[in-house]
Design an enzyme around this catalytic site. Structure first.
Site, mmCIF file in Angstrom:
data_model
loop_
_atom_site.group_PDB
_atom_site.id
_atom_site.type_symbol
_atom_site.label_atom_id
_atom_site.label_comp_id
_atom_site.label_asym_id
_atom_site.label_seq_id
_atom_site.Cartn_x
_atom_site.Cartn_y
_atom_site.Cartn_z
ATOM 1 N N GLY A 1 6.267 7.553 -8.092
ATOM 2 C CA GLY A 1 6.911 6.360 -7.559
ATOM 3 C C GLY A 1 8.229 6.680 -6.867
ATOM 4 O O GLY A 1 8.654 7.833 -6.781
ATOM 5 N N ASP B 1 -1.462 8.272 -10.440
ATOM 6 C CA ASP B 1 -1.902 8.352 -9.044
ATOM 7 C C ASP B 1 -2.095 9.815 -8.667
ATOM 8 O O ASP B 1 -1.137 10.534 -8.395
ATOM 9 C CB ASP B 1 -0.854 7.693 -8.137
ATOM 10 C CG ASP B 1 -1.338 7.542 -6.700
ATOM 11 O OD1 ASP B 1 -2.146 8.386 -6.264
ATOM 12 O OD2 ASP B 1 -0.902 6.595 -6.021
ATOM 13 N N LYS C 1 16.443 -7.220 -13.956
ATOM 14 C CA LYS C 1 15.547 -8.337 -14.247
ATOM 15 C C LYS C 1 15.312 -8.513 -15.747
ATOM 16 O O LYS C 1 14.737 -9.524 -16.175
ATOM 17 C CB LYS C 1 14.224 -8.147 -13.515
ATOM 18 C CG LYS C 1 14.373 -8.218 -11.997
ATOM 19 C CD LYS C 1 13.091 -7.882 -11.279
ATOM 20 C CE LYS C 1 13.250 -8.023 -9.775
ATOM 21 N NZ LYS C 1 14.285 -7.144 -9.203
ATOM 22 N N GLY D 1 14.784 0.908 0.124
ATOM 23 C CA GLY D 1 13.697 1.706 0.667
ATOM 24 C C GLY D 1 12.570 2.005 -0.300
ATOM 25 O O GLY D 1 11.644 2.729 0.057
#
Length: 621
Positions: free
Chosen positions: A305, A329, A421, A461
């Site tokens: 990531g 991944d 968050k 980004g």
């Protein structure tokens, strides 16, 4: 098939070598004559002309052989350097010593009537060194101090902003043929540098000269070669250059990204929105980072990531033992491994695994003695987590619990990547990350492992962030979609966030929730407007901005602290520690985890989050 002729050099190359050798031979002869003239007088030279010729022939043969062996005839004089001069001196010295021994043996032992002062060889060495080094460095000295590089009108004409080290290194690299750029002028805000020359290019004023110079030289590109420039100054410079119709602006990355490296044209990148809304460069304690990472085996989860891959990139710069990249991944892991080999010459260990899979994690920890864990694996996209809450629970809560359990009492440090968050959460994603923070503190109370969390806001980004989304929308002709005109977010660059995360991990004693100083929040609509202008377009005229409405679980403004927390300073200016209280103990956490394992319905997940997070407020319920 045309066979490659490996035995022949380019004719121009051969001619240049022949010229160099002939020039040296002439200088060698002049030097030996001058040496004899100084030592025995001009009138006596003809008496020993035969001996002079013998000495000249022996020294010339040896010098050419040594110069050739040291590749001194392949150096372009325009780029003759101090390193080349040192090599030159050593080669000449070796040739002189060997030649002197041979000459003394040949002349003094075989020609008893000849008396040649041995100090001639000493004089000859220094005179030859002066002549040959002086000739080779003459072109560079001329270009540096006297010559003006001829300015030719070209579509590649470029003005360099910055007459310091960055500008000098970029200019030097360009003049080596490293790019198509044609530097026509340098500008610098230090007025004392005006009218000076760098590699033959004239410094012609400060930033306010840009309009005149760009028109004079038809230069539409400016290279900002000041990696330490402050963000507010960069914003002003960008606006000023835009007003002068300079659209192509190249910059060097921040100084921490090119730390200890030679700056080249390859470091240049187009100025974009991330350079303008990022925060000021922070001082990083590189010694601390180096000390606590040295010779360690480090595991990064979520390594493919945005945050995880940057962690891998930054950690690879240090003297570590092993670097393990874990992700689900496989394609991105493959690319990451190749990137590490290419950029850092580091053969990292890739491990294809889901953090939900406890058995695979147990196998990983059994195979490797891991010292430090950076846990970045998580589902982070708020709307997706709202749509698939069970998946958010499985990865963010249960996956983190698996990692904590396998690391407990086995690793030295465990650093959780958290989020703003998690503060007064209104979303499934934020709620799950707040539970993760609870787990960090609960595990820390009963373990020798230093468990800690680092909480920060949006990174510029990253995949799924507004920047790449806006970019695609602008390039597609618009409109640009903003959720709400009052939507604000904290932003920092990915490299800065990661370096601060690593730094915070180095001072952790266990149980802390560190908060990164995110600077001032930025309105999302302001980002959209500035990005449109960076494409040479006008917002609301060329590209429209529409408001789609706040999405489920989103807040207009993210906080970094729960109201009752407060914060305290650490030894670092940009890192603070949340003063938390009422944290569940490990036994309670394990009970909560057991309940989450059995949950299937959205309502049950909300109920359990509300029951364990006093500040949780999901708008759906």
């Amino acid at each position: 098939m045309v066979k490659e002729d490996r035995g022949l050099l380019h004719p121009t190359y051969n001619k240049r070598i022949i010229f160099y050798i002939i020039s040296d031979i002439i200088l060698f002869f002049v030097s030996i004559i001058i040496s004899f003239a100084i030592r025995i007088g001009v009138n006596q030279i003809m008496d020993v002309i035969n001996e002079i010729i013998i000495i000249f022939i022996i020294l010339t043969i040896l010098r050419i052989l040594f110069f050739s062996a040291c590749r001194l005839y392949t150096i372009t004089w325009k780029y003759y350097s101090m390193k080349d001069a040192i090599t030159h001196t050593i080669a000449l010295f070796c040739a002189q010593i060997l030649g002197t021994i041979l000459i003394i043996f040949f002349l003094y032992n075989r020609m008893d009537t000849i008396v040649i002062p041995r100090s001639v060889f000493f004089l000859d060495f220094f005179i030859t060194l002066f002549f040959t080094v002086g000739m080779r460095s003459s072109k560079r000295l001329f270009l540096l101090y006297f010559n003006t590089v001829p300015v030719r009108m070209s579509e590649n004409n470029v003005i360099i902003y910055g007459a310091g080290d960055g500008g000098e290194q970029i200019l030097r690299d360009i003049q080596k043929g490293a790019s198509i750029y044609n530097p026509v002028a340098i500008i610098d805000d230090d007025k004392s540098k005006t009218h000076s020359r760098i590699h033959g290019v004239l410094v012609q004023g400060d930033i306010h000269s840009i309009g005149r110079l760009s028109e004079k030289y038809n230069a539409k590109t400016v290279i900002i070669a000041i990696p330490s420039m402050r963000k507010n100054r960069l914003q002003w410079v960008y606006d000023y250059l835009s007003d002068k119709n300079i659209k192509d602006i190249k910059i060097l990355p921040p100084i921490d990204e090119v730390l200890g490296e030679q700056i080249t044209v390859k470091n240049l990148k187009s100025l974009d929105i991330t350079d303008l809304i990022g925060r000021e460069i922070v001082d990083i304690d590189m010694e601390l980072l180096g000390n606590y990472l040295e010779n360690k085996t480090i595991l990064v989860t979520g390594a493919a990531g945005s945050i995880g891959s940057e962690l891998i990139n930054q950690i690879a710069r240090f003297n570590i033992d092993k670097l393990i990249a874990l992700d689900i991944d496989e394609t991105e892991l493959f690319y990451l491994k190749n990137e590490m080999l290419e950029n850092h010459n580091k053969n990292i260990i890739t491990y294809l695994c889901d953090v939900r899979d406890r058995d695979s994690l147990r196998d990983l920890f059994r195979r490797h003695s891991i010292d430090i864990v950076y846990h970045a694996a998580a589902l982070k996209h708020v709307p997706i987590c709202e749509e698939f809450p069970n998946e958010a629970v499985k990865t963010n809560i249960l996956g983190t619990y698996n990692m904590l359990s396998e690391s407990d009492d086995k690793v030295e440090r465990f650093i959780l990547i958290s989020t703003d968050k998690a503060v007064n959460p209104t979303s499934i994603m934020g709620g799950t990350k707040r539970i993760c923070e609870f787990m960090i503190q609960a595990f820390s109370d009963a373990s020798r492992t230093k468990f800690t969390a680092v909480r920060f806001g949006n990174v510029l980004g990253s995949r799924g962030s507004v920047i790449p989304i806006f970019k695609n929308q602008i390039e597609s002709g618009g409109p640009v979609t903003v959720t709400h005109p009052e939507m604000r977010r904290y932003f920092m660059t990915i490299p800065e966030a990661v370096l601060l995360v690593i730094e915070a991990g180095g001072v952790a004693i266990g149980g802390e929730i560190f908060i990164l100083d995110m600077g001032e929040p930025v309105y999302i609509k302001d980002i959209a407007e500035r990005m449109i202008r960076m494409y040479g377009l006008e917002p609301y005229e060329d590209i429209d901005i529409i408001y789609s409405g706040k999405r489920p679980g989103e807040k207009l403004f993210e906080e970094l602290l729960v109201a009752e927390e407060g914060s305290s300073k650490t030894r670092f200016d940009k890192i603070f520690k949340a003063n938390t209280s009422d944290i569940p103990d490990k036994k309670t956490i394990e009970s909560i985890i057991g309940e989450f394992r059995d949950l299937k319905l959205y309502g049950d997940i909300i109920r359990l989050l509300k029951g364990n997070i006093k500040t949780f407020n999901n708008e759906k319920n």
